[in-house]
Scaffold this motif. Structure first.
Motif, mmCIF file in Angstrom:
data_model
loop_
_atom_site.group_PDB
_atom_site.id
_atom_site.type_symbol
_atom_site.label_atom_id
_atom_site.label_comp_id
_atom_site.label_asym_id
_atom_site.label_seq_id
_atom_site.Cartn_x
_atom_site.Cartn_y
_atom_site.Cartn_z
ATOM 1 N N ARG A 154 0.795 -1.165 -0.019
ATOM 2 C CA ARG A 154 0.071 -0.160 -0.074
ATOM 3 C C ARG A 154 0.737 1.270 -0.114
ATOM 4 O O ARG A 154 0.545 2.094 -0.698
ATOM 5 C CB ARG A 154 -1.049 0.042 1.156
ATOM 6 C CG ARG A 154 -1.908 -1.226 1.024
ATOM 7 C CD ARG A 154 -2.888 -1.182 2.460
ATOM 8 N NE ARG A 154 -3.943 -2.103 2.261
ATOM 9 C CZ ARG A 154 -4.637 -2.399 3.313
ATOM 10 N NH1 ARG A 154 -4.542 -1.910 4.430
ATOM 11 N NH2 ARG A 154 -5.723 -3.288 3.138
ATOM 12 N N LEU A 155 1.924 1.050 0.673
ATOM 13 C CA LEU A 155 2.711 2.524 0.728
ATOM 14 C C LEU A 155 3.462 2.518 -0.575
ATOM 15 O O LEU A 155 3.559 3.752 -1.044
ATOM 16 C CB LEU A 155 3.803 2.063 1.720
ATOM 17 C CG LEU A 155 4.762 3.074 2.206
ATOM 18 C CD1 LEU A 155 4.037 4.184 2.519
ATOM 19 C CD2 LEU A 155 6.063 2.641 3.006
ATOM 20 N N LEU A 165 10.970 7.423 1.413
ATOM 21 C CA LEU A 165 10.062 6.536 2.190
ATOM 22 C C LEU A 165 10.334 6.744 3.800
ATOM 23 O O LEU A 165 11.386 6.178 4.204
ATOM 24 C CB LEU A 165 9.736 5.206 1.751
ATOM 25 C CG LEU A 165 9.207 5.011 0.563
ATOM 26 C CD1 LEU A 165 10.378 4.858 -0.401
ATOM 27 C CD2 LEU A 165 8.128 3.889 0.599
ATOM 28 N N HIS A 166 9.522 7.425 4.636
ATOM 29 C CA HIS A 166 9.744 7.410 5.970
ATOM 30 C C HIS A 166 8.700 6.848 6.694
ATOM 31 O O HIS A 166 7.603 6.956 6.713
ATOM 32 C CB HIS A 166 9.945 8.988 6.452
ATOM 33 C CG HIS A 166 10.719 9.892 5.926
ATOM 34 N ND1 HIS A 166 12.291 9.884 6.330
ATOM 35 C CD2 HIS A 166 11.127 10.630 4.552
ATOM 36 C CE1 HIS A 166 12.954 10.581 5.595
ATOM 37 N NE2 HIS A 166 12.291 10.931 4.771
ATOM 38 N N ILE A 167 9.099 5.951 7.628
ATOM 39 C CA ILE A 167 8.267 4.484 8.126
ATOM 40 C C ILE A 167 8.475 4.828 9.666
ATOM 41 O O ILE A 167 9.747 4.618 9.994
ATOM 42 C CB ILE A 167 8.345 3.159 7.829
ATOM 43 C CG1 ILE A 167 8.072 3.478 6.099
ATOM 44 C CG2 ILE A 167 7.437 2.560 8.553
ATOM 45 C CD1 ILE A 167 8.350 2.036 5.315
ATOM 46 N N TYR A 183 0.734 -13.913 9.334
ATOM 47 C CA TYR A 183 0.163 -13.039 8.171
ATOM 48 C C TYR A 183 1.155 -12.944 7.175
ATOM 49 O O TYR A 183 0.933 -12.902 5.990
ATOM 50 C CB TYR A 183 -0.157 -11.655 8.591
ATOM 51 C CG TYR A 183 -1.424 -11.717 9.489
ATOM 52 C CD1 TYR A 183 -2.821 -11.962 8.713
ATOM 53 C CD2 TYR A 183 -1.514 -11.955 10.745
ATOM 54 C CE1 TYR A 183 -4.008 -11.871 9.449
ATOM 55 C CE2 TYR A 183 -2.420 -11.677 11.555
ATOM 56 C CZ TYR A 183 -4.044 -11.919 10.928
ATOM 57 O OH TYR A 183 -5.120 -11.884 11.660
ATOM 58 N N ARG A 184 2.517 -13.533 7.439
ATOM 59 C CA ARG A 184 3.498 -13.396 6.156
ATOM 60 C C ARG A 184 3.453 -12.160 5.395
ATOM 61 O O ARG A 184 3.344 -11.071 5.932
ATOM 62 C CB ARG A 184 3.314 -14.875 5.624
ATOM 63 C CG ARG A 184 3.365 -15.767 6.501
ATOM 64 C CD ARG A 184 4.978 -16.260 6.918
ATOM 65 N NE ARG A 184 4.938 -17.433 7.805
ATOM 66 C CZ ARG A 184 6.103 -18.192 8.058
ATOM 67 N NH1 ARG A 184 7.155 -17.913 7.626
ATOM 68 N NH2 ARG A 184 5.738 -19.213 8.889
ATOM 69 N N HIS A 185 3.240 -12.533 4.170
ATOM 70 C CA HIS A 185 3.040 -11.265 3.157
ATOM 71 C C HIS A 185 1.912 -10.620 3.242
ATOM 72 O O HIS A 185 1.564 -9.541 2.669
ATOM 73 C CB HIS A 185 3.380 -11.871 1.782
ATOM 74 C CG HIS A 185 4.832 -12.604 1.514
ATOM 75 N ND1 HIS A 185 5.042 -13.998 0.960
ATOM 76 C CD2 HIS A 185 6.059 -12.122 1.544
ATOM 77 C CE1 HIS A 185 6.356 -13.992 1.168
ATOM 78 N NE2 HIS A 185 7.036 -13.126 1.516
ATOM 79 N N GLY A 186 1.040 -11.151 3.941
ATOM 80 C CA GLY A 186 -0.292 -10.472 4.228
ATOM 81 C C GLY A 186 -0.311 -9.289 5.567
ATOM 82 O O GLY A 186 -1.225 -9.125 5.825
ATOM 83 N N CYS A 187 0.861 -9.344 6.104
ATOM 84 C CA CYS A 187 1.135 -8.311 7.351
ATOM 85 C C CYS A 187 0.577 -7.039 6.972
ATOM 86 O O CYS A 187 1.115 -6.286 5.960
ATOM 87 C CB CYS A 187 2.380 -8.691 7.838
ATOM 88 S SG CYS A 187 2.524 -7.857 9.559
ATOM 89 N N ARG A 188 -0.016 -6.429 7.821
ATOM 90 C CA ARG A 188 -0.098 -4.804 7.800
ATOM 91 C C ARG A 188 0.811 -4.164 8.558
ATOM 92 O O ARG A 188 0.797 -2.958 8.639
ATOM 93 C CB ARG A 188 -1.744 -4.730 8.173
ATOM 94 C CG ARG A 188 -2.663 -5.128 7.353
ATOM 95 C CD ARG A 188 -4.298 -4.908 7.672
ATOM 96 N NE ARG A 188 -5.198 -5.587 7.065
ATOM 97 C CZ ARG A 188 -6.454 -5.641 7.578
ATOM 98 N NH1 ARG A 188 -6.776 -4.869 8.477
ATOM 99 N NH2 ARG A 188 -7.159 -6.196 6.788
ATOM 100 N N ASP A 223 -2.197 2.161 8.422
ATOM 101 C CA ASP A 223 -1.062 2.281 7.757
ATOM 102 C C ASP A 223 -0.539 3.686 7.869
ATOM 103 O O ASP A 223 -1.111 4.656 7.745
ATOM 104 C CB ASP A 223 -1.226 1.960 6.181
ATOM 105 C CG ASP A 223 -1.678 0.578 5.936
ATOM 106 O OD1 ASP A 223 -2.054 0.325 4.731
ATOM 107 O OD2 ASP A 223 -1.427 -0.493 6.662
ATOM 108 N N ALA A 224 0.797 3.625 7.987
ATOM 109 C CA ALA A 224 1.281 4.986 8.193
ATOM 110 C C ALA A 224 1.741 5.852 6.983
ATOM 111 O O ALA A 224 1.748 5.163 6.010
ATOM 112 C CB ALA A 224 2.658 4.856 8.997
ATOM 113 N N GLY A 225 1.637 6.924 6.883
ATOM 114 C CA GLY A 225 1.860 7.707 5.873
ATOM 115 C C GLY A 225 3.560 8.196 5.719
ATOM 116 O O GLY A 225 4.210 7.722 6.592
ATOM 117 N N SER A 226 4.159 8.485 4.481
ATOM 118 C CA SER A 226 5.454 8.852 4.247
ATOM 119 C C SER A 226 5.650 10.247 4.900
ATOM 120 O O SER A 226 4.916 11.162 5.253
ATOM 121 C CB SER A 226 5.728 8.506 3.039
ATOM 122 O OG SER A 226 5.188 9.449 2.258
#
Length: 226
Positions: A154-155, A165-167, A183-188, A223-226
């Motif tokens: 999503r990022l 990209l700042h996380i 969740y592996r690759h489905g992790c948020r 989800d965090a923004g950048s």
């Protein structure tokens, strides 16, 4: 050896695309296997239970029944989890176990199948972790030290090309660091190389308190923004 895993990932991606892009979602069921993580199972490999019936009415995260996999779930049709063919589950567990889930640098060949990481790798963008409020840092994370996740997907899809990209550090998946993120690759949350994270903690021990604020679930927060 990623060939067999690539075939597997293609099949799993087909399920994911059907589930997210308006395809024939009825052919697939997304399950959480406590022994291996999240993956898709064809409905043709699933036995009816109360759990799958309620899922059809209200889709949600649904777990695989471990008792059924061991051959002694006494609940039968009344079980609130998923009863799936044991041979299919066994093959999925074998593929998950074989794949190194740390990061592309350390052999996670599933992260970039389908060219998922290419937009990040081929751009001039740099990736940084930071804290709120800022005590020190930010810390640059090598591009091959981050793995595939819903959060990163999503990022990347919403971030301007070639921009840093700042996380925030609290988006780092703590369960991934323990190799326990189902969740592996489905992790948020963000999956960062375990070796990189360990080195960062050695240099900045106080960062450990930042990750303790996580809820400890693969889904995490918004989800965090950048």
């Amino acid at each position: 050896d990623c060939l067999s895993k690539e075939n597997w990932w293609t099949m799993q991606n087909a399920g994911a695309m059907q589930a997210t892009n308006g395809g024939d979602e009825a052919n697939w069921l997304k399950v959480v296997d406590p022994m291996a993580g999240t993956y898709y199972i064809p409905w043709s490999h699933v036995h009816p239970t109360n759990g799958t019936a309620s899922f059809a009415l209200k889709p949600r995260d649904i777990s695989l029944c471990l008792l059924f996999q061991r051959g002694h779930c006494n609940a039968g049709l009344r079980c609130h989890q998923v009863h799936a063919h044991t041979s299919f589950v066994s093959s999925m567990r074998g593929l998950h176990k074989h794949n190194n889930t740390c990061c592309p640098k350390h052999g996670d060949c599933l992260s970039n199948l389908g060219g998922f990481m290419d937009p990040l790798v081929n751009s001039e963008a740099r990736l940084f972790l930071y804290t709120k409020p800022s005590h020190t840092g930010p810390w640059e994370v090598p591009k091959d030290n981050v793995g595939r996740s819903i959060f990163l997907e999503r990022l990347l899809s919403s971030h301007p090309p070639n921009k840093p990209l700042h996380i925030p550090v609290d988006k780092v998946c703590g369960l991934h660091q323990k190799d326990k993120c189902l969740y592996r690759h489905g992790c948020r949350n963000l999956h960062v190389c375990r070796e990189f994270w360990a080195d960062l903690l050695r240099q900045n021990p106080w960062l450990a308190s930042q990750t303790n604020k996580e809820k400890g679930k693969g889904k995490g927060k918004k989800d965090a923004g950048s």
